[in-house]
Design an enzyme around this catalytic site. Sequence first.
Site, mmCIF file in Angstrom:
data_model
loop_
_atom_site.group_PDB
_atom_site.id
_atom_site.type_symbol
_atom_site.label_atom_id
_atom_site.label_comp_id
_atom_site.label_asym_id
_atom_site.label_seq_id
_atom_site.Cartn_x
_atom_site.Cartn_y
_atom_site.Cartn_z
ATOM 1 N N VAL A 15 58.204 36.017 72.386
ATOM 2 C CA VAL A 15 57.870 34.503 72.003
ATOM 3 C C VAL A 15 58.456 33.507 72.495
ATOM 4 C CG1 VAL A 15 58.077 32.292 70.077
ATOM 5 C CG2 VAL A 15 58.115 35.359 69.465
ATOM 6 N N LYS A 106 60.070 33.001 60.387
ATOM 7 C CA LYS A 106 59.299 33.043 59.294
ATOM 8 C C LYS A 106 61.147 33.639 57.686
ATOM 9 C CE LYS A 106 58.294 37.339 61.021
ATOM 10 N NZ LYS A 106 57.631 37.937 61.706
ATOM 11 N N GLU A 130 54.391 26.421 63.502
ATOM 12 C CA GLU A 130 52.624 26.844 63.692
ATOM 13 C C GLU A 130 53.148 28.635 63.475
ATOM 14 O OE1 GLU A 130 49.273 25.269 62.696
ATOM 15 O OE2 GLU A 130 49.557 27.144 62.873
ATOM 16 N N GLY A 135 50.526 34.173 63.913
ATOM 17 C CA GLY A 135 51.206 33.778 65.603
ATOM 18 C C GLY A 135 50.171 33.078 66.238
ATOM 19 N N GLY A 188 53.753 49.129 70.704
ATOM 20 C CA GLY A 188 54.594 47.887 71.150
ATOM 21 C C GLY A 188 54.099 46.757 69.492
ATOM 22 N N ASP A 202 57.567 41.297 55.493
ATOM 23 C CA ASP A 202 57.303 39.874 56.778
ATOM 24 C C ASP A 202 56.036 39.127 56.724
ATOM 25 O OD1 ASP A 202 56.584 39.074 59.601
ATOM 26 O OD2 ASP A 202 54.553 39.455 59.250
ATOM 27 N N LYS A 206 55.425 35.044 55.183
ATOM 28 C CA LYS A 206 54.316 34.854 55.720
ATOM 29 C C LYS A 206 53.399 33.426 54.479
ATOM 30 C CE LYS A 206 54.481 36.655 60.306
ATOM 31 N NZ LYS A 206 53.755 38.257 60.146
ATOM 32 N N GLY A 303 52.298 38.975 69.025
ATOM 33 C CA GLY A 303 52.290 39.336 70.979
ATOM 34 C C GLY A 303 53.057 37.596 71.782
#
Length: 428
Positions: A15, A106, A130, A135, A188, A202, A206, A303
């Site tokens: 990131v 998150k 954001e 993402g 990946g 995860d 969120k 990504g």
Amino acid sequence: MKEIVHIGLLGFGNVGTGAYRTLQENRESIAQKVGAEVRIKRIAVAHPDRQRDIDLEPGVLTGDPDDILNDPEIDIVCELIGGVQPARTYIQTAFERGKHVVTCNKELLAKHLGEVTQEASARGLFLLFEGAVAGGVPVIGPLTTSLAGNRIDKIVGIVNGTTNFILTKMSRDGQEFDQALSEAQRLGYAEADPSSDVEGWDAAYKMLILAGVGLGVETSIDTVHTEGISGITGRDIVYARDLGYTIKLLGTARRNADTVEVRVHPTMLPYSHPMARVDDAYNAVMVSGSSVGNVMFYGSGAGPLPTGSAVMGDVVEIARNLAIGAPPTRPRLTLTPLPVAPLSDIVCPFYLRMTVADRPRVLAAVAGVLGDHGVSIHSVAQRDVDENGAEIILITHPARESSIRDAIIEIEDAGIDAGIGAVIRVEG
Ligand code: HSE
């Protein structure tokens, strides 16, 4: 009023590098929008001497986060390390030093959204995040600002790219879960330890953030019903497709009269559902607003560059305020604790796959037990497995979860040679 807004990055993984590249590529247009130069002054990493495939000016990297947190010139701290600690302490310290914070964390936000937003607003500082949900897909900003005039009662989301990629591979290429997971890891998408993705954590983080920002509701992570996709078989995907459905890991946050539901589980979506065609590693979030109706946000949920885009969007908003000397302007976020609706009370259609003995009266017996529990059958199909056994695939009309669970126990105990292979909730 500022001519240069200085940024410090805590962390320089995917990131961080995505945010850095986004700023590098769009430096001039960002400066124009802000009305000042936006400059990354320091980047704190665990191994500052490690070779990197990105050109940084000498002295930018540091091994000590305090070089950012104690630097009076740095206006905005981007916390991009993830996990609750030490990120929580760094954010608190940044606020204490009067710095605005951008984060994609998150887990921390899911567990401490109320506290950290309060700390920020008590000090008149921005906390923007954001990139924490979906993402690069803008959803936190629109929920907070453009949709602020609505009462929002329901948000559904495909908010984990790894599991969406796996389910798409299973559906499109006939792969089983393990094979599709290996491919996700090779490309990946999935972590080396993919359990937070595939077991739904995860996505649960969120959805909790969305419940907070969108519904204004505070709930604890312990109350979120979370089921992952590791139990989904290629066979269920094929049967679902034959019936006109696709299987997605769907998150739901819904406000009822006095309760809230936050849950993440595999869900069958009819092909006519707008989210049924959200494939590969893409994410989508659908918000139901009292005035606007349904709005859907779609795009790259993970990504370096998509998430870097979200980080830079937040940075630009804060930097613009700093450049003109304005205080934070976003509407306030107020969170109300609401009890969580028990899963047993949830009402929806169900898909049931059963292995049965292929002989007279078995189907009638299964239908009888379901009927005894008030569960009505919408459709039924049979697939022969061998000369003695078959699989029955049932879709029910909307039924209470507790009735389905009680019926399943009775079917398995009733000596009618029927075993439950899969139970999947269906979105109407
Ligand atoms: N692991 C996440 C996903 C990306 O697969 O969607 C970051 O949230």
